[in-house]
Design an enzyme around this catalytic site. Sequence first.
Site, PDB file in Angstrom:
ATOM      1  N   GLY A 230     -10.045   8.364  -3.298  1.00 11.51           N
ATOM      2  CA  GLY A 230     -10.065   7.330  -4.308  1.00 11.51           C
ATOM      3  C   GLY A 230      -9.251   7.724  -5.528  1.00 11.51           C
TER       4      GLY A 230
ATOM      5  N   SER B 162      -0.996   9.611   2.644  1.00  8.45           N
ATOM      6  CA  SER B 162      -1.240  10.751   1.751  1.00  8.45           C
ATOM      7  C   SER B 162      -1.601  11.989   2.571  1.00  8.45           C
ATOM      8  CB  SER B 162      -2.384  10.432   0.787  1.00  8.45           C
ATOM      9  OG  SER B 162      -3.632  10.428   1.483  1.00  8.45           O
TER      10      SER B 162
ATOM     11  N   ARG C 196       0.856  -1.184   0.000  1.00 15.11           N
ATOM     12  CA  ARG C 196       0.000   0.000   0.000  1.00 15.11           C
ATOM     13  C   ARG C 196       0.899   1.244   0.000  1.00 15.11           C
ATOM     14  NH1 ARG C 196      -3.929   2.449   4.776  1.00 15.11           N
ATOM     15  NH2 ARG C 196      -4.864   4.089   3.463  1.00 15.11           N
ATOM     16  N   HIS C 197       0.449   2.298  -0.655  1.00 16.29           N
ATOM     17  CA  HIS C 197       1.221   3.546  -0.690  1.00 16.29           C
ATOM     18  C   HIS C 197       1.394   4.145   0.704  1.00 16.29           C
ATOM     19  CE1 HIS C 197      -2.317   6.025   0.112  1.00 16.29           C
ATOM     20  NE2 HIS C 197      -2.971   5.238  -0.735  1.00 16.29           N
TER      21      HIS C 197
ATOM     22  N   ARG D 181       0.604   9.258  -5.356  1.00 12.77           N
ATOM     23  CA  ARG D 181       0.974   8.704  -4.062  1.00 12.77           C
ATOM     24  C   ARG D 181       1.509   7.278  -4.186  1.00 12.77           C
ATOM     25  NH1 ARG D 181      -4.627   9.273  -4.379  1.00 12.77           N
ATOM     26  NH2 ARG D 181      -5.949   7.494  -3.791  1.00 12.77           N
TER      27      ARG D 181
ATOM     28  N   GLU E  41      -6.933   3.039  -7.030  1.00 11.13           N
ATOM     29  CA  GLU E  41      -7.842   2.937  -5.888  1.00 11.13           C
ATOM     30  C   GLU E  41      -9.273   2.929  -6.418  1.00 11.13           C
ATOM     31  OE1 GLU E  41      -8.847   1.788  -3.314  1.00 11.13           O
ATOM     32  OE2 GLU E  41      -8.047   2.985  -1.664  1.00 11.13           O
TER      33      GLU E  41
END
Length: 219
Positions: free
Chosen positions: A36, A25, A21-22, A72, A96
């Site tokens: 999203g 943010s 997962r990034h 991101r 996303e």
Amino acid sequence: MTNKSINKATKQSHTRIYLVRHGESEWNAAGDLYCGRTDIGLSTEGATQAKNAGDFLSSVSFDRAYASPLIRARHTAELILGERDLPIQIDERIYEGDFGEWEGRSKTEFIKEDPDSWDNWMANPWETRAGRTGETAREMYERASSFFKEISEKHSGETVLVVAHNNTIRFFLAGVLGMPFANYRRIFQDNTGINILDVAGDEIVIRSLNINSHLSADR
């Protein structure tokens, strides 16, 4: 578990995928606003998380790298790869989810305004559109499944970094595990949490889920 133990130099017929997962943010940092398809960058903390993940994975010899088109995810992939001379390939199937009318808003805010929309989503995300006009869990799962099957076929025997997003990852993993999709929130994904998958076509083994020891200094 150490990074050495998850990267043994043994010949593999499957594709080993490090699904990440990034990092945090700017909207995660601002109260976990639903982010999203809005292209929001990493926070300062998110960049640190990605660098820490890169340090943790420094001994992994990646053959390929993929990321969602959103900044991101791309920035997280860049920070994880560090000085490796490896191009990042972009694929829209690991975007996303589209959150429709929930985009840019907190869960507390939109549930207060429209509780039925959230209740319907929680009861049956497979068929319900997020935020009334967004994607269904089925759409997220099917596009992610298509992506992972394709890269396992294209990169058999290789080790691949994939940086994607919270709900796309959770729905994909729920499908792999055969879970009811209404239980997707029971799968937790930290920012830069690391999942390790062995994929051979439709055969998928989850070797590790949400490794987060590289975040220990920040937790």
